[in-house]
Design an enzyme around this catalytic site. Structure first.
Site: not given
Ligand code: GLV
Length: 325
Positions: A154-157, A238, A267, A285-287
């Site tokens: 439950f951090g920023r993201i 990750r 990956e 991995h395009i977050g």
């Molecule tokens: C991408 O995966 C990041 O950690 O910014």
């Protein structure tokens, strides 16, 4: 004399100029990770490096690059860097938190929605010319609204993902090493629960934890068996946080309903059996991959690097023990 800096991939002009104003730059004109041997060779005589999530910095690297003062990674996650080794060698390490929070939360929702509503299967169906007439029972998915969203980390993201859930009138559970403060919980009406409760009660489990020795295979067979048969797992954190072999088993045998994955255990290699499963939506991995956010990330990394080399404390310093301001 200007300090020498290596930039391991081509970056936008705006960010390159920030570094070039005060440093002599060697820019690698490509978009792939740099093998360790080459990295060590190119770092000879360099005081700074702007690098990316797949460049590995470990004891072997740090012990062979005596001039290096700062590794500025263009990412929020820094599991590719052995920060303790960096600290032993008095090398500063910085990352780019904050600027990619909303973009990564958006991608998490894109995967969640696409998996639950079978958008990729629908796309393939239409393209293959299989859509002959409207069908009442075609591609039935799972409702999202009024369901339970479980957030691991439950951090920023994680919190940004929770904010987006408000529009779907969801019940929000979260688990983390520590309970967040009241204000953060109340902002999204989230309830702190233990891991087991979260896995048993959530319809969607979203992972937003950093990769640490404690979070490797945080989701394995045992955990997948605890989840609802109708649940969907989303990983935009990750890859190694999930045991990919166990996930394949779970998806094939129906322990859970589906998965939305932006990251993978090894990956860009992917567990082969995942590729044939229809109940998985995958992204490479395009977050944080939007033009706006990538520019912000790399500009932030450029500023961190320049600050460190100009004798100022870098704004996003991860190992302040090394700072001698
Ligand atoms: C991408 O995966 C990041 O950690 O910014």
């Amino acid at each position: 004399m200007k300090p020498k800096v290596l930039i391991t991939r081509t970056i936008p002009k705006e960010a390159l100029e920030i570094v070039q104003r005060s440093c002599e730059v060697e820019l690698l004109k490509r978009d792939r990770s740099t093998p360790k041997r080459e990295l060590i060779r190119r770092l000879q005589g360099k005081e700074g490096v702007i690098s990316f999530a797949s460049d590995i910095f470990d004891e072997e690297v740090f012990s062979q690059v005596p001039h290096l003062k700062i590794v500025s990674t263009v990412a929020v996650g820094y599991d590719n860097i052995d920060v303790q080794a960096a600290t032993r060698h008095k090398v500063m390490v910085t990352n780019t938190p904050g600027v990619l929070t909303d973009t990564t939360a958006d991608l998490t929702w894109a995967l969640l929605l696409a998996t639950a509503r079978r958008i990729v299967e629908g796309d393939h169906f239409v393209r293959a010319g299989k859509w002959k007439h409207w069908m009442f029972m075609l591609l039935l998915g799972h409702d999202i609204h009024h369901k339970t969203l479980g957030i691991v980390g439950f951090g920023r993201i994680g919190q940004a993902v929770a904010r987006r859930a408000k529009g779907f009138d969801m019940r929000i559970l979260y688990t983390d090493l520590f309970q967040a403060d009241k204000a953060a919980e109340e902002a999204v009406n989230a309830t702190y629960v233990d891991k087991e409760t979260l896995l048993k009660e959530s319809d969607f489990v979203c992972l937003h934890t950093p990769l640490t020795p404690e979070t490797i295979h945080f989701i394995g067979e045992k955990e997948l068996k605890m989840m609802k048969k109708t649940a969907i797992l989303v990983n935009a954190a990750r890859g190694p946080v999930v045991d990919e072999k166990a996930l394949v088993k779970a998806l094939r045998q129906g322990w859970i309903a589906g998965a939305g994955l932006d990251v993978f255990e090894k990956e860009p290699k992917i567990e082969r059996r995942l590729l044939s499963l229809k109940n998985v939506v995958m992204a490479p991995h395009i977050g944080s991959a939007t033009m706006e956010t990538r520019i912000k990330m790399v500009s932030m990394a450029a500023e961190n690097c320049v600050a460190g080399l100009m004798g100022k404390r870098p704004p996003n310093l991860l190992n302040p023990e090394v700072w001698q301001g």
